[in-house]
Design a protein around this motif. Structure first.
Motif, PDB file in Angstrom:
ATOM      1  N   THR A  57      26.098 -40.561 -32.360  1.00  0.00           N
ATOM      2  CA  THR A  57      25.341 -41.157 -33.464  1.00  0.00           C
ATOM      3  C   THR A  57      24.867 -40.029 -34.388  1.00  0.00           C
ATOM      4  OG1 THR A  57      23.201 -40.982 -32.352  1.00  0.00           O
ATOM      5  CG2 THR A  57      24.498 -43.003 -31.940  1.00  0.00           C
ATOM      6  N   ASP A  58      24.457 -40.395 -35.583  1.00  0.00           N
ATOM      7  CA  ASP A  58      23.937 -39.387 -36.510  1.00  0.00           C
ATOM      8  C   ASP A  58      22.700 -38.701 -35.918  1.00  0.00           C
ATOM      9  OD1 ASP A  58      25.958 -39.947 -38.303  1.00  0.00           O
ATOM     10  OD2 ASP A  58      24.697 -41.156 -39.627  1.00  0.00           O
ATOM     11  N   LYS A  59      21.871 -39.455 -35.230  1.00  0.00           N
ATOM     12  CA  LYS A  59      20.673 -38.872 -34.607  1.00  0.00           C
ATOM     13  C   LYS A  59      21.075 -37.850 -33.547  1.00  0.00           C
ATOM     14  CE  LYS A  59      16.388 -39.962 -32.292  1.00  0.00           C
ATOM     15  NZ  LYS A  59      15.513 -40.957 -31.724  1.00  0.00           N
ATOM     16  N   GLU A  60      22.052 -38.183 -32.737  1.00  0.00           N
ATOM     17  CA  GLU A  60      22.517 -37.232 -31.712  1.00  0.00           C
ATOM     18  C   GLU A  60      23.117 -35.990 -32.367  1.00  0.00           C
ATOM     19  OE1 GLU A  60      23.650 -40.425 -28.182  1.00  0.00           O
ATOM     20  OE2 GLU A  60      25.100 -40.013 -29.780  1.00  0.00           O
ATOM     21  N   LEU A  61      23.924 -36.201 -33.399  1.00  0.00           N
ATOM     22  CA  LEU A  61      24.549 -35.060 -34.082  1.00  0.00           C
ATOM     23  C   LEU A  61      23.525 -34.176 -34.775  1.00  0.00           C
ATOM     24  CD1 LEU A  61      27.868 -36.353 -35.677  1.00  0.00           C
ATOM     25  CD2 LEU A  61      27.573 -34.827 -33.724  1.00  0.00           C
ATOM     26  N   SER A  62      22.392 -34.731 -35.150  1.00  0.00           N
ATOM     27  CA  SER A  62      21.381 -33.924 -35.843  1.00  0.00           C
ATOM     28  C   SER A  62      20.942 -32.739 -34.994  1.00  0.00           C
ATOM     29  CB  SER A  62      20.190 -34.772 -36.269  1.00  0.00           C
ATOM     30  OG  SER A  62      19.441 -35.191 -35.146  1.00  0.00           O
ATOM     31  N   SER A  63      21.089 -32.841 -33.683  1.00  0.00           N
ATOM     32  CA  SER A  63      20.727 -31.702 -32.827  1.00  0.00           C
ATOM     33  C   SER A  63      21.679 -30.517 -33.038  1.00  0.00           C
ATOM     34  CB  SER A  63      20.699 -32.114 -31.351  1.00  0.00           C
ATOM     35  OG  SER A  63      21.998 -32.435 -30.910  1.00  0.00           O
ATOM     36  N   LEU A  64      22.823 -30.757 -33.678  1.00  0.00           N
ATOM     37  CA  LEU A  64      23.774 -29.682 -33.968  1.00  0.00           C
ATOM     38  C   LEU A  64      23.472 -28.982 -35.291  1.00  0.00           C
ATOM     39  CD1 LEU A  64      27.120 -31.367 -32.882  1.00  0.00           C
ATOM     40  CD2 LEU A  64      25.730 -29.722 -31.601  1.00  0.00           C
ATOM     41  N   GLN A  65      22.400 -29.372 -35.964  1.00  0.00           N
ATOM     42  CA  GLN A  65      22.048 -28.781 -37.260  1.00  0.00           C
ATOM     43  C   GLN A  65      22.037 -27.252 -37.232  1.00  0.00           C
ATOM     44  OE1 GLN A  65      21.633 -30.842 -39.998  1.00  0.00           O
ATOM     45  NE2 GLN A  65      21.735 -28.938 -41.167  1.00  0.00           N
ATOM     46  N   PRO A  66      21.504 -26.615 -36.176  1.00  0.00           N
ATOM     47  CA  PRO A  66      21.511 -25.145 -36.151  1.00  0.00           C
ATOM     48  C   PRO A  66      22.922 -24.534 -36.158  1.00  0.00           C
ATOM     49  CG  PRO A  66      19.982 -25.991 -34.510  1.00  0.00           C
ATOM     50  CD  PRO A  66      20.750 -27.171 -35.043  1.00  0.00           C
ATOM     51  N   MET A  67      23.925 -25.336 -35.881  1.00  0.00           N
ATOM     52  CA  MET A  67      25.302 -24.833 -35.837  1.00  0.00           C
ATOM     53  C   MET A  67      26.088 -25.174 -37.106  1.00  0.00           C
ATOM     54  SD  MET A  67      26.382 -25.031 -31.882  1.00  0.00           S
ATOM     55  CE  MET A  67      27.777 -24.016 -32.244  1.00  0.00           C
ATOM     56  N   LEU A  68      25.387 -25.635 -38.146  1.00  0.00           N
ATOM     57  CA  LEU A  68      26.063 -26.022 -39.384  1.00  0.00           C
ATOM     58  C   LEU A  68      26.995 -24.930 -39.895  1.00  0.00           C
ATOM     59  CD1 LEU A  68      26.471 -27.893 -41.859  1.00  0.00           C
ATOM     60  CD2 LEU A  68      24.455 -26.782 -42.863  1.00  0.00           C
ATOM     61  N   HIS A  69      26.515 -23.712 -39.971  1.00  0.00           N
ATOM     62  CA  HIS A  69      27.334 -22.646 -40.555  1.00  0.00           C
ATOM     63  C   HIS A  69      28.499 -22.254 -39.648  1.00  0.00           C
ATOM     64  CE1 HIS A  69      25.108 -22.157 -44.236  1.00  0.00           C
ATOM     65  NE2 HIS A  69      24.022 -22.392 -43.516  1.00  0.00           N
ATOM     66  N   GLU A  70      28.325 -22.376 -38.343  1.00  0.00           N
ATOM     67  CA  GLU A  70      29.458 -22.130 -37.436  1.00  0.00           C
ATOM     68  C   GLU A  70      30.537 -23.200 -37.633  1.00  0.00           C
ATOM     69  OE1 GLU A  70      29.209 -20.746 -33.281  1.00  0.00           O
ATOM     70  OE2 GLU A  70      27.041 -20.702 -33.661  1.00  0.00           O
ATOM     71  N   LEU A  71      30.106 -24.435 -37.835  1.00  0.00           N
ATOM     72  CA  LEU A  71      31.062 -25.510 -38.099  1.00  0.00           C
ATOM     73  C   LEU A  71      31.768 -25.297 -39.444  1.00  0.00           C
ATOM     74  CD1 LEU A  71      28.907 -28.432 -36.743  1.00  0.00           C
ATOM     75  CD2 LEU A  71      31.211 -27.878 -35.929  1.00  0.00           C
TER      76      LEU A  71
END
Length: 173
Positions: A57-71
């Motif tokens: 879900t978008d809420k679950e994916l929000s925990s990946l925010q710190p990895m935005l630049h790696e993505l």
């Protein structure tokens, strides 16, 4: 995690991607999972890990925010179109602030949204992401809209045409 890596090898179906998502959801270890497999030498391991994460879900994916630049780095650098598309699929679902604007990624998106030989999914995601980045700067938004208006849409997929039309009519993308 080596058992998980073995599970991530090979061709996967939609059901197997959902099973990966459910395993990660049970542990809640979103970032450790992504860190473990985002840069794997075997592109199928990376692809399958990303595919599983797209089920979140978008809420679950929000925990990946710190990895935005790696993505973003993965989307910019990976040659495999599936890995690129899946990385972008996660990026488009994350929050993007003005401070996150990267000109290398904006240039990439502007270029790939216009490439007639690019995969339609990558074209559409590139356009959505370019739009989101341009929203921070009116001059960039004007340039994007001029670019979209000048594109001969007969070369592009219905998906890209739809995203383009939504942007030009100021609807949510």
């Amino acid at each position: 995690m080596s058992d998980m890596r073995e599970q991530l090898k090979g061709s996967y179906s939609e059901g197997e991607a959902l099973a990966i998502y459910n395993m990660v959801r049970e542990t809640g270890e979103w970032i450790p999972f992504l860190k473990a497999y985002l840069h794997d030498d075997d592109y199928q391991v990376t692809r399958n890990a990303l595919w599983g994460l797209t089920k979140a879900t978008d809420k679950e994916l929000s925990s990946l925010q710190p990895m935005l630049h790696e993505l973003i780095d993965k989307a910019l650098s990976h040659e495999n179109p599936s890995v690129r598309r899946l990385s972008m699929n996660i990026i488009v679902r994350l929050k993007m602030e003005e401070d996150d604007l990267r000109t290398d990624f904006l240039d990439f998106c502007l270029d790939h949204m216009q490439k007639p030989d690019e995969y339609p999914g990558i074209q559409s995601l590139s356009l959505k992401l370019a739009y989101r980045m341009c929203q921070f700067y009116p001059e960039l938004m004007d340039e994007l809209k001029r670019t979209l208006e000048s594109m001969d849409m007969s070369y592009y997929s219905p998906a890209l045409r739809s995203v383009r039309n939504r942007i030009l009519t100021n609807k949510k993308v």
